[in-house]
Structures are given as C-alpha cells and as structure tokens.
Design an enzyme around this catalytic site. Structure first.
Site, PDB file in Angstrom:
ATOM      1  N   SER A 148       0.829  -1.209   0.000  1.00 27.13           N
ATOM      2  CA  SER A 148       0.000   0.000   0.000  1.00 27.13           C
ATOM      3  C   SER A 148       0.865   1.261   0.000  1.00 27.13           C
ATOM      4  O   SER A 148       1.747   1.405  -0.829  1.00 27.13           O
ATOM      5  CB  SER A 148      -0.977  -0.043   1.179  1.00 27.13           C
ATOM      6  N   ASP A 304      -5.477   2.329  -3.544  1.00 26.04           N
ATOM      7  CA  ASP A 304      -6.660   2.061  -2.730  1.00 26.04           C
ATOM      8  C   ASP A 304      -6.965   3.224  -1.783  1.00 26.04           C
ATOM      9  O   ASP A 304      -7.979   3.206  -1.090  1.00 26.04           O
ATOM     10  CB  ASP A 304      -6.522   0.739  -1.963  1.00 26.04           C
ATOM     11  N   GLU A 388     -11.333   6.109   8.039  1.00 21.36           N
ATOM     12  CA  GLU A 388     -10.723   7.410   8.320  1.00 21.36           C
ATOM     13  C   GLU A 388      -9.362   7.557   7.662  1.00 21.36           C
ATOM     14  O   GLU A 388      -8.861   8.666   7.481  1.00 21.36           O
ATOM     15  CB  GLU A 388     -10.614   7.606   9.834  1.00 21.36           C
TER      16      GLU A 388
END
Length: 542
Positions: A148, A304, A388
């Site tokens: 990520s 993402d 969040e």
C-alpha cells in the site's frame, strides 16, 4: 514532526533497490524468530527483505498455502494476480507465479505487463463471478502484491477470495499458519514450475470502461473542470491517462514518473518516504499545483487510498471528505436501496453520524478493516463504506456492487463529479456541514505500551473501564464490540454527547493508538486525549 517533513527526499533518504531485491532472494527467514514469520494484518503479510520479513521463502510458502486454502474451499476458477510499483512486488509476483503454475492453477496476469491497482483486481474478481457464463467455469479469486502506501523498502502480499475484498481473519489465519509450517519444513511441500502458460487479462480497459456505470462522467465532461491527478509513482499512473483518453476529460497526470526508490517524493511527518495521499507532508509537492486545477487528487502505490485537493481548501482531511461524499451520494443515487446503510469504521469522524441522522439513514459502524464492509457492498445493503485512513468504495448507479476493496481512483473521480454537479468544491460543502452540525477536532496519537499491555488492551472490555465521565461530560457508551455488527474491535471506544476516544494496540510497534474527537474544540480534544490515556492505563493496571 520530523524537521525535514514535507521537504524533498535526498540521496541519503533513498533505498538501494538492487540490494533490496538481492536480499529478497538471498535471505532465509528463521521460523523461530517471530519477526521473520508470516503474519497477516488487516491488509495481508508485510515486511522488508532488509529485515528478513518479506522474501522469496515467505512468498513461496504463502502462495502454496493459498493454493491449498482455495482447494479446500472448492475454488476452481482462475486466480487474478497483479502488483504495484514497489521494488519487491515484481520479484514476489514471479515467485508466486512459479508456485501457482506448479500447482496447476489457472492464472491471469495483466495483458500489457502493467501495474494493477488493488481496486482493479477486486473489480476483475467480481466481474468474473457476477457473469453466469464465466462463473460456470469456476469462481475466481486473486492476489494483489502491494504494501500500500508504505515505504519503498517494504513488500506486501494480500489474498482476495471470491467476494473480491480482503480475506477475513479465518482465512488469513489458516494461510499464515500453513505458510509458517511450510517454511519450518524447509519448503519441501512447495510445488514450482516455470510459468510458461499463464493467461492474460486487460485489467485497465475493463475497469476504465466500467466507470461510466458508477461515476457521472458526462457531467464532469460537460462542466469543463480542470482535473489534476498524481499517482505518486504508483499503479494508477496508466489508469489516469486511460480515463482521460477514454472519456475526453480535461485531466492532467501531473507526475508520470515511476521510480521504486521514490526519489521525487517529499518526506512524510516522520522523515520517511511514504506514499500517503492524505498526508500534507507526503503531498507537499502535489499541493504546489493546487491552484492550477478545480480538483487535484493523489493516490498511494496501489491506488486504494485517495487524497483530495481543492483551490479553496487545500488537502482535505479524509474524515471531512468522507462526510461530504456520503451526503452527496445518498442525495444523487436514487436507485440505491431505500434502506442502504452508511458504513464507517468506528474510528472515523462522528460528523458522519450526524450526516447519517440528517439523511435518516442507518449508520453501520464496524471495527477497523475494510473487510467488514464486504458483505454489505455485495448485497447492496451498504451504499458506502469508508475508513478514516482515506479508503472507501460505494455502489454503482443501479445499487449493485462495484468493488469490495478500497478504491482511491473512484473516490478521486467522485470529487470531480461533486464539483461538476454542485458547482462547489468538496471543501466548500464541508464548510456547510460545519455550519449545520458543528466543527469537530480530530487527532490520532500514540502512547507507549509493553507487549503485555498491548495484548491486554486487545482483549479489554468496556466493563473494565471504571470512569463515569470524560472531559467533563458523562460517558454514554463503553464499547469493546462495534455497534454495527457486534464484532470485537480489538480495544475500546468511549463516548460522550460531544466527544469520543478509541484505543487500539499497534500491530508493529510498542504503542497503542488513541483516536479522539471533540465537537467542543481543540482544547477539549486535548483534555479528552489526556484523560483517555489515564482511563486506558488504569484499566490495564498501569
């Protein structure tokens, strides 16, 4: 905050890419060392070859374990596989292909040898499984190779089962345990073969062509707004160019560079190179272009996550944008189910709670981890699921599933749709929410904790908290399970009428995380944070 946060990376900040890849093949993990074992967190197994926590042995074992898992589950269709731009991702994909082909698994790789964003892989799995003719050949699943937004030296390996989203803990626990058994056994049970007969799939065209079924592309085009997109050197780089060319948008890819050392980045808050599009420090060079576009966006390495920049507001806080996106979508998607819920993780802003109440929509609050939204997105009972940490996805116009993993490209395009349809920026719309519901102050901090304290916090129940007040207000809830699905949150959340805090142990450091928010301002937030630490420490016996 590091003294050089937000400044350009220098030569001394960069990794030695050749040494990193060499270590991937040369280092051998010791199964007796916890830090060198396979361990799946909320987004797969992660580590670095420099620390012998992500290397060829790990990927051989994990892939063999995935093969055995999918066989046990009766998954007989193709396995889609893709990777991002991290230096360890390509070697890991090559290793995985050796094992998949050695086990006779039908594998589909990208047709153009392109990088594959996480949402494009989720989209591919769902597109296959939702097509009756293809599904008759067997259900598909997938592997996405990415750490990520994490630093250049990291590697990541994630399994997505047939529902298209992150695997649940039952699956990842089994896979991790089996992988560690295989490593301890010297990998003797791992089957390998030269990947000479691998099939291909055009991830990019399939994903981009389908965007018209979830985003009002025509409204964006008619508005003539100027859009900037920065892939931050990640897997979305060629996707943004394809979106521009396919739909004729006034869209500029402001940085097309791909560099596994990420030499063009500015340093994050802690002085590390990290491709986090929600971080003002990591996005410092992107923000320099903010006044040139009506909407400017950023994505992380596997796309993402999203970052939204507006001329009037700069880089939006992820919580702020989620609240705006939710209010807009539930007013502009009339074909969604009338009872479709609003999904949020329990550490996301309570501004979302107030928006949901005003919309008269059910709020579905779940633990941290996008996997909790999967079932609701699949059956349409959840219209939007968001975290969040700048990750979200939502339903198509017709109320059917789009992706069951986070989609940063989608959320960036939604910002352009919002601007085109309303004539106002998402940050202007958030100012309206503040006028109506108040102005929350939100922050996450870390507090020191021993491994034993972290383990205790993960099992803590609300009953263990003796406090009755928090920052001058009566405590209204002490939660150890999420209200939406009653799943354990791995920590606690304490609420009052105008504030809350949540405490969860870190999976990688000797700290626990304190998330807190107050609708009574920054000073009250500081009081909440101070008392939260005392409350948690008392419950842990500290």
């Amino acid at each position: 905050m590091h003294a050089r946060a937000g400044t350009p990376a220098t030569e001394s900040d960069l990794i030695d890419v050749e040494a990193l890849v060499r270590a991937y093949y040369e280092q051998t993990p010791d199964a007796a060392v916890p830090e060198q074992r396979v361990a799946f967190g909320t987004s797969g197994h992660r580590g670095s070859s420099f620390s012998t926590s992500f290397n060829e042995h790990h990927i051989l074992a994990i892939t063999q374990a995935i093969v055995e898992y999918r066989t046990a589950q009766g998954i007989t269709g193709p396995l889609f596989i893709g990777s991002d731009t991290h230096a360890l991702s390509a070697p890991a994909q090559t290793t995985a292909l050796d094992v998949l082909v050695g086990n006779g698994v039908r594998v589909l790789v990208d047709e153009f040898d392109d990088y594959v964003p996480t949402p494009a892989l989720s989209h591919a799995i769902l597109s296959w499984n939702n097509d009756p003719a293809r599904r008759a050949e067997g259900e598909a699943d997938g592997i996405v190779i990415t750490p990520s937004h994490n630093p250049p030296q990291d590697g990541g390996f994630k399994y997505n089962p047939p529902h298209g989203g992150p695997a649940d803990s039952d699956a990842t626990g089994w896979i991790a345990n089996r992988a560690n058994e295989l490593i301890a056994g010297g990998l003797r049970e791992v089957k390998q073969a030269e990947p000479s007969a691998v099939e291909t799939y055009d991830f990019r065209t399939a994903y981009v062509a389908d965007l018209a079924n979830i985003i009002d592309i025509e409204a964006i085009k008619r508005s003539g707004i100027k859009i900037g997109a920065d892939p931050l050197g990640g897997a979305s780089v060629n996707y943004w160019a394809a979106i521009r060319d396919t739909y004729g948008l006034d869209l500029t890819v402001v940085n097309e560079r791909v560099d596994p050392a990420w030499s063009f980045m500015t340093l994050d808050w802690d002085g590390k190179i990290r491709m986090d599009p929600s971080s003002p420090s990591a996005m410092a060079s992107v923000l320099e272009h903010g006044s040139s576009f009506d909407i400017l966006t950023g994505n992380d390495a596997d796309a993402d996550r999203h970052g939204i920049v507006t001329p009037d507001g700069g880089l939006m806080n992820p919580n702020h944008y989620l609240a705006v996106a939710i209010e807009y979508l539930f007013a502009h998607r009339p074909e969604w189910r009338a009872d479709a819920a609003i999904g949020k993780t329990l550490v996301s802003s309570s501004m979302i709670d107030r928006v949901a109440a005003a919309l008269d929509r059910r709020l579905w609050e779940v633990p941290v981890g996008f996997k909790w939204f999967v079932s609701g997105l699949v059956d349409g009972s959840v219209g939007f699921g968001g975290e969040e940490s700048a990750g979200a996805s939502f339903l198509r116009f017709d109320g059917t599933v789009w992706t069951t993993d986070k989609d940063g490209i989608l959320l960036c395009l939604l910002a352009s749709e919002i601007r085109a349809v309303t004539g106002r920026s998402p940050s202007e719309l958030y100012a309206d929410l503040v006028e109506r519901f108040g102005d929350p102050a939100y922050e996450r901090k870390d507090a020191a904790a021993t491994p034993a304290q972290k383990a205790a916090l993960g099992k803590l129940t609300g009953d263990a908290i003796s406090a009755t007040e928090l920052a001058g207000q009566p405590i209204t809830a002490k939660l150890s399970h999420a209200p939406g699905n009653d799943a354990a949150i791995g920590g606690v959340k304490v609420e009052t009428a105008d504030a809350w805090f949540a405490a969860r142990p870190s999976g990688t450091e000797d700290v626990y995380k304190i998330y807190a928010e107050s609708f009574k301002g920054a000073e009250h937030l500081a009081q909440v944070q101070e008392e939260a630490k005392r409350v948690v420490d008392a419950a842990l016996g500290g």
